[in-house]
Design an enzyme around this catalytic site. Structure first.
Site, PDB file in Angstrom:
ATOM      1  N   TYR A 145     -32.205  15.890  38.224  1.00  0.00           N
ATOM      2  CA  TYR A 145     -31.215  16.737  37.550  1.00  0.00           C
ATOM      3  C   TYR A 145     -31.772  18.148  37.346  1.00  0.00           C
ATOM      4  O   TYR A 145     -31.109  19.148  37.649  1.00  0.00           O
ATOM      5  CB  TYR A 145     -30.828  16.085  36.216  1.00  0.00           C
ATOM      6  CG  TYR A 145     -30.091  16.990  35.263  1.00  0.00           C
ATOM      7  CD1 TYR A 145     -28.768  17.342  35.499  1.00  0.00           C
ATOM      8  CD2 TYR A 145     -30.722  17.500  34.125  1.00  0.00           C
ATOM      9  CE1 TYR A 145     -28.088  18.191  34.624  1.00  0.00           C
ATOM     10  CE2 TYR A 145     -30.058  18.327  33.249  1.00  0.00           C
ATOM     11  CZ  TYR A 145     -28.745  18.684  33.503  1.00  0.00           C
ATOM     12  OH  TYR A 145     -28.083  19.519  32.646  1.00  0.00           O
TER      13      TYR A 145
HETATM   14  N1  LIG Z   1     -26.825  16.607  28.214  1.00  0.00           N
HETATM   15  C1  LIG Z   1     -27.668  17.567  27.895  1.00  0.00           C
HETATM   16  O1  LIG Z   1     -28.528  17.397  27.000  1.00  0.00           O
HETATM   17  C2  LIG Z   1     -27.579  18.893  28.614  1.00  0.00           C
HETATM   18  C3  LIG Z   1     -28.546  19.848  28.340  1.00  0.00           C
HETATM   19  C4  LIG Z   1     -28.426  21.112  28.925  1.00  0.00           C
HETATM   20  C5  LIG Z   1     -27.345  21.395  29.744  1.00  0.00           C
HETATM   21  N2  LIG Z   1     -26.417  20.427  30.017  1.00  0.00           N
HETATM   22  C6  LIG Z   1     -25.269  20.806  30.874  1.00  0.00           C
HETATM   23  O2  LIG Z   1     -24.144  21.011  30.031  1.00  0.00           O
HETATM   24  C7  LIG Z   1     -22.949  20.933  30.828  1.00  0.00           C
HETATM   25  C8  LIG Z   1     -21.828  20.150  30.179  1.00  0.00           C
HETATM   26  O3  LIG Z   1     -22.222  19.254  29.202  1.00  0.00           O
HETATM   27  P1  LIG Z   1     -21.101  18.310  28.519  1.00  0.00           P
HETATM   28  O4  LIG Z   1     -21.761  17.597  27.422  1.00  0.00           O
HETATM   29  O5  LIG Z   1     -19.861  19.100  28.278  1.00  0.00           O
HETATM   30  O6  LIG Z   1     -20.839  17.295  29.724  1.00  0.00           O
HETATM   31  P2  LIG Z   1     -19.559  16.364  29.989  1.00  0.00           P
HETATM   32  O7  LIG Z   1     -18.824  16.102  28.753  1.00  0.00           O
HETATM   33  O8  LIG Z   1     -20.081  15.211  30.791  1.00  0.00           O
HETATM   34  O9  LIG Z   1     -18.631  17.278  30.924  1.00  0.00           O
HETATM   35  C9  LIG Z   1     -18.859  17.417  32.287  1.00  0.00           C
HETATM   36  C10 LIG Z   1     -17.576  17.835  32.931  1.00  0.00           C
HETATM   37  O10 LIG Z   1     -17.809  17.951  34.350  1.00  0.00           O
HETATM   38  C11 LIG Z   1     -16.667  17.426  34.994  1.00  0.00           C
HETATM   39  N3  LIG Z   1     -16.973  16.962  36.350  1.00  0.00           N
HETATM   40  C12 LIG Z   1     -17.764  15.926  36.728  1.00  0.00           C
HETATM   41  N4  LIG Z   1     -17.687  15.761  38.051  1.00  0.00           N
HETATM   42  C13 LIG Z   1     -16.835  16.702  38.524  1.00  0.00           C
HETATM   43  C14 LIG Z   1     -16.332  17.029  39.795  1.00  0.00           C
HETATM   44  N5  LIG Z   1     -16.673  16.329  40.895  1.00  0.00           N
HETATM   45  N6  LIG Z   1     -15.457  18.044  39.908  1.00  0.00           N
HETATM   46  C15 LIG Z   1     -15.057  18.752  38.814  1.00  0.00           C
HETATM   47  N7  LIG Z   1     -15.503  18.488  37.565  1.00  0.00           N
HETATM   48  C16 LIG Z   1     -16.381  17.474  37.428  1.00  0.00           C
HETATM   49  C17 LIG Z   1     -16.236  16.245  34.138  1.00  0.00           C
HETATM   50  O11 LIG Z   1     -14.892  15.924  34.470  1.00  0.00           O
HETATM   51  P3  LIG Z   1     -14.098  14.681  33.794  1.00  0.00           P
HETATM   52  O12 LIG Z   1     -13.770  15.138  32.400  1.00  0.00           O
HETATM   53  O13 LIG Z   1     -12.927  14.510  34.674  1.00  0.00           O
HETATM   54  O14 LIG Z   1     -15.052  13.534  33.822  1.00  0.00           O
HETATM   55  C18 LIG Z   1     -16.408  16.821  32.747  1.00  0.00           C
HETATM   56  O15 LIG Z   1     -15.251  17.474  32.348  1.00  0.00           O
HETATM   57  C19 LIG Z   1     -23.373  20.369  32.167  1.00  0.00           C
HETATM   58  O16 LIG Z   1     -23.476  21.450  33.097  1.00  0.00           O
HETATM   59  C20 LIG Z   1     -24.742  19.803  31.861  1.00  0.00           C
HETATM   60  O17 LIG Z   1     -25.549  19.750  33.031  1.00  0.00           O
HETATM   61  C21 LIG Z   1     -26.514  19.195  29.473  1.00  0.00           C
END
Ligand SMILES: NC(=O)c1ccc[n+]([C@@H]2O[C@H](COP(=O)([O-])OP(=O)(O)OC[C@H]3O[C@@H](n4cnc5c(N)ncnc54)[C@H](OP(=O)(O)O)[C@@H]3O)[C@@H](O)[C@H]2O)c1
Length: 208
Positions: free
Chosen positions: A125
């Protein structure tokens, strides 16, 4: 100025859309399924159906900047990390450049610059985030890369730190949404990168 939100239905995406629409920011939310539309339409937010694994070029029509907050999430394997977090981001950058958009705001991750320093499970990742950031940096589009720490669902304090510090590595999704709201409106910020953690500075002071 219309902002295309990729990953709009995500936890950060929805919070950002809600704040931005209340603040009068013109948005287009890119979502994957039509049953996700009502939440956005109830808030007066334009939607477009698009999938980063498919053809999503039409999502960019009439937009001026992109907020990219999509991610494959922790419940899929490295295949989706490659196709969504890396190649999906690259294709979004290419489309933004091709369409001559003004700016690209990328939600990356804290310490994405050093993937091998991450726990083994997180390295694919982090490597995807590293490469997507590098691609964006080398593209012709003005950009801002936001690197949040470990995300939490704590209420947004609206107090952050943009310097990685020893006290913690967490940041609430709400604070990330407020940071994106600030960045999406601070049009003079170009080719900048910010770490983002919960802290004690106002967002406007931290993300100068
Ligand atoms: N988790 C951590 O601790 C962490 C830390 C730093 C940065 N981040 C980053 O923060 C960001 C978002 O976090 P979050 O908590 O909001 O994540 P999330 O709730 O999982 O949201 C991810 C979104 O991406 C969409 N997605 C997934 N596959 C896709 C595709 N093929 N085409 C278009 N959209 C797609 C999902 O769509 P659906 O709603 O349809 O599923 C969802 O709306 C990400 O970029 C992640 O890498 C995460």
């Amino acid at each position: 100025m219309k902002t295309l939100v990729i990953g709009a239905n995500g936890q950060i995406g929805r919070q950002f859309c809600e704040l931005a629409s209340r603040g009068g920011v013109s948005l287009r939310a890119m979502i994957r399924h039509s049953d996700q539309q009502p939440w956005f339409h109830e808030r007066g937010i334009d939607t477009v159906i698009g999938d980063l694994e498919g053809d999503f070029h039409q999502a960019f029509n009439g937009c001026d900047q992109v907020v990219f907050s999509a991610g494959s999430g922790p419940h899929t394997g490295p295949d989706k990390t490659l196709l969504i977090d890396l190649y999906g981001a690259i294709r979004a950058v290419d489309l933004a450049v091709e369409r001559g958009l003004e700016r690209f705001l990328m939600v990356s991750a804290l310490r994405a610059s050093d993937p091998m320093a991450a726990p083994v499970k997180l390295r694919p990742y982090m490597a995807a985030k590293f490469a997507a950031d590098a691609y964006l940096r080398s593209s012709r589009i003005p950009h801002v890369i936001l690197k949040p720490g470990k995300l939490t669902d704590a209420p947004a304090s609206r107090l952050v730190s943009a310097a990685a510090h020893a006290d913690g590595i967490e940041v609430s999704r709400g604070n990330v949404a407020y940071a994106l709201l600030h960045l999406s409106q601070a049009r003079m910020l170009k080719n900048r990168e910010f770490d983002l953690l919960d802290g004690d500075s106002s967002i406007a002071m931290a993300l100068l």
